[in-house]
Motif scaffolding. Structure first.
Motif, PDB file in Angstrom:
ATOM      1  N   ARG A 111       0.827  -1.212   0.000  1.00 26.65           N
ATOM      2  CA  ARG A 111       0.000   0.000   0.000  1.00 26.65           C
ATOM      3  C   ARG A 111       0.855   1.253   0.000  1.00 26.65           C
ATOM      4  O   ARG A 111       0.589   2.199  -0.751  1.00 26.65           O
ATOM      5  N   ILE A 112       1.880   1.263   0.831  1.00 20.14           N
ATOM      6  CA  ILE A 112       2.752   2.436   0.911  1.00 20.14           C
ATOM      7  C   ILE A 112       3.499   2.639  -0.398  1.00 20.14           C
ATOM      8  O   ILE A 112       3.512   3.745  -0.962  1.00 20.14           O
ATOM      9  N   LYS A 113       4.107   1.577  -0.894  1.00 20.26           N
ATOM     10  CA  LYS A 113       4.950   1.704  -2.074  1.00 20.26           C
ATOM     11  C   LYS A 113       4.178   2.072  -3.332  1.00 20.26           C
ATOM     12  O   LYS A 113       4.629   2.902  -4.134  1.00 20.26           O
ATOM     13  N   LEU A 114       3.009   1.479  -3.504  1.00 17.39           N
ATOM     14  CA  LEU A 114       2.295   1.618  -4.763  1.00 17.39           C
ATOM     15  C   LEU A 114       1.166   2.630  -4.735  1.00 17.39           C
ATOM     16  O   LEU A 114       0.744   3.096  -5.805  1.00 17.39           O
ATOM     17  N   ARG A 115       0.674   2.979  -3.560  1.00 16.28           N
ATOM     18  CA  ARG A 115      -0.465   3.887  -3.480  1.00 16.28           C
ATOM     19  C   ARG A 115      -0.170   5.177  -2.721  1.00 16.28           C
ATOM     20  O   ARG A 115      -0.344   6.273  -3.250  1.00 16.28           O
ATOM     21  N   GLU A 116       0.259   5.037  -1.475  1.00 16.91           N
ATOM     22  CA  GLU A 116       0.348   6.214  -0.614  1.00 16.91           C
ATOM     23  C   GLU A 116       1.383   7.227  -1.084  1.00 16.91           C
ATOM     24  O   GLU A 116       1.201   8.429  -0.911  1.00 16.91           O
ATOM     25  N   VAL A 117       2.463   6.746  -1.681  1.00 17.52           N
ATOM     26  CA  VAL A 117       3.491   7.691  -2.151  1.00 17.52           C
ATOM     27  C   VAL A 117       2.970   8.588  -3.269  1.00 17.52           C
ATOM     28  O   VAL A 117       3.508   9.671  -3.511  1.00 17.52           O
ATOM     29  N   LEU A 118       1.911   8.151  -3.946  1.00 16.13           N
ATOM     30  CA  LEU A 118       1.365   8.944  -5.043  1.00 16.13           C
ATOM     31  C   LEU A 118       0.519  10.104  -4.543  1.00 16.13           C
ATOM     32  O   LEU A 118       0.286  11.071  -5.279  1.00 16.13           O
ATOM     33  N   SER A 119       0.046  10.015  -3.302  1.00 21.26           N
ATOM     34  CA  SER A 119      -0.812  11.070  -2.763  1.00 21.26           C
ATOM     35  C   SER A 119      -0.083  11.987  -1.789  1.00 21.26           C
ATOM     36  O   SER A 119      -0.703  12.883  -1.204  1.00 21.26           O
ATOM     37  N   ALA A 120       1.202  11.776  -1.627  1.00 20.98           N
ATOM     38  CA  ALA A 120       1.980  12.576  -0.681  1.00 20.98           C
ATOM     39  C   ALA A 120       2.492  13.848  -1.354  1.00 20.98           C
ATOM     40  O   ALA A 120       2.095  14.208  -2.465  1.00 20.98           O
ATOM     41  N   GLY A 121       3.418  14.502  -0.678  1.00 22.61           N
ATOM     42  CA  GLY A 121       3.935  15.768  -1.163  1.00 22.61           C
ATOM     43  C   GLY A 121       5.198  15.652  -1.993  1.00 22.61           C
ATOM     44  O   GLY A 121       5.619  14.547  -2.355  1.00 22.61           O
ATOM     45  N   PRO A 122       5.859  16.774  -2.259  1.00 25.01           N
ATOM     46  CA  PRO A 122       7.016  16.800  -3.149  1.00 25.01           C
ATOM     47  C   PRO A 122       8.227  16.026  -2.645  1.00 25.01           C
ATOM     48  O   PRO A 122       8.993  15.489  -3.446  1.00 25.01           O
TER      49      PRO A 122
END
Length: 210
Positions: A111-122
């Motif tokens: 989840r972190i690697k494939l999803r959450e990093v896409l919704s985070a900041g710069p």
């Protein structure tokens, strides 16, 4: 100066940072980036408020550190798998097999690697970009050698890694009936196609002006 448990100030800071990363890993994996707060991270880590700013500017920076740890662990797994395999195609298959097995057994990691990093900041987006290039460097090392005039094989390796990333998302989302073995087969097929084309056209100029 050392405290009562024999640790230096630097060691204590490093230990608190590790605890924050571990707490972030658990919470981002459970609740996602949007569902996690600094206060929740502090509660999970057992640290006081002032210690978050000691290591991280914000949640974006923490997620970037969590992602960096995930990629570092994956690189170790991939190198071990490559070293145990024979031949470039077998090594590529071993690499994606190791990655998929790690994700299959750890859904928070996926989840972190494939999803959450896409919704985070710069900060996290930059770290993700770096992570993709690090994995692509391993793939590029497996590709056939070409003259320096042939361009940069890293670009093609990055294409394989980026496509593999999308296939991983498709698999973990349960779309199109894709299985873990299907991901391994598809990524290996793409790697072989790139490697065969590179071997057959040594004068290609990927990334050069048209």
């Amino acid at each position: 100066m050392r405290d009562y448990d024999g640790k230096t100030a630097a060691q204590r800071v490093a230990d608190r940072r590790r605890r924050l990363i571990e707490a972030g890993y658990e919470l981002f994996g459970e609740h996602g980036y949007a569902g996690t707060s600094v206060r929740a991270v502090l509660r999970r880590s057992g640290l006081q408020d002032r210690y978050f700013a000691e290591s991280f500017a914000d949640l974006d920076s923490l997620l970037a550190a969590v992602y960096e740890r995930i990629i570092d662990e994956e690189l170790i797994r991939c190198r071990a798998a490559i070293d145990a395999a024979g031949g470039s195609s077998a090594s590529a298959r071993a690499m994606i097999d190791a990655l998929t097995r790690a994700l299959e057994g750890d859904r928070p990691r996926a989840r972190i690697k494939l999803r959450e990093v896409l919704s985070a900041g710069p900060v996290t987006r930059r770290q993700r970009r770096k992570g993709l290039y690090n994995l692509a460097e391993l793939v590029a090392e497996l590709l056939p050698p070409t003259p320096s005039s042939a361009g940069d094989p890293l670009l093609l390796a990055l294409g394989v890694v980026a496509t593999a990333n999308e296939l991983l998302i498709t698999w973990l989302d349960g779309e199109r009936g894709l299985t873990r073995q299907g991901v391994v087969d598809a990524v290996t097929f793409m790697f072989d196609a790139v490697a065969d084309r590179m071997a057959a056209t040594p004068t290609a100029t990927w990334g050069s002006p048209g």
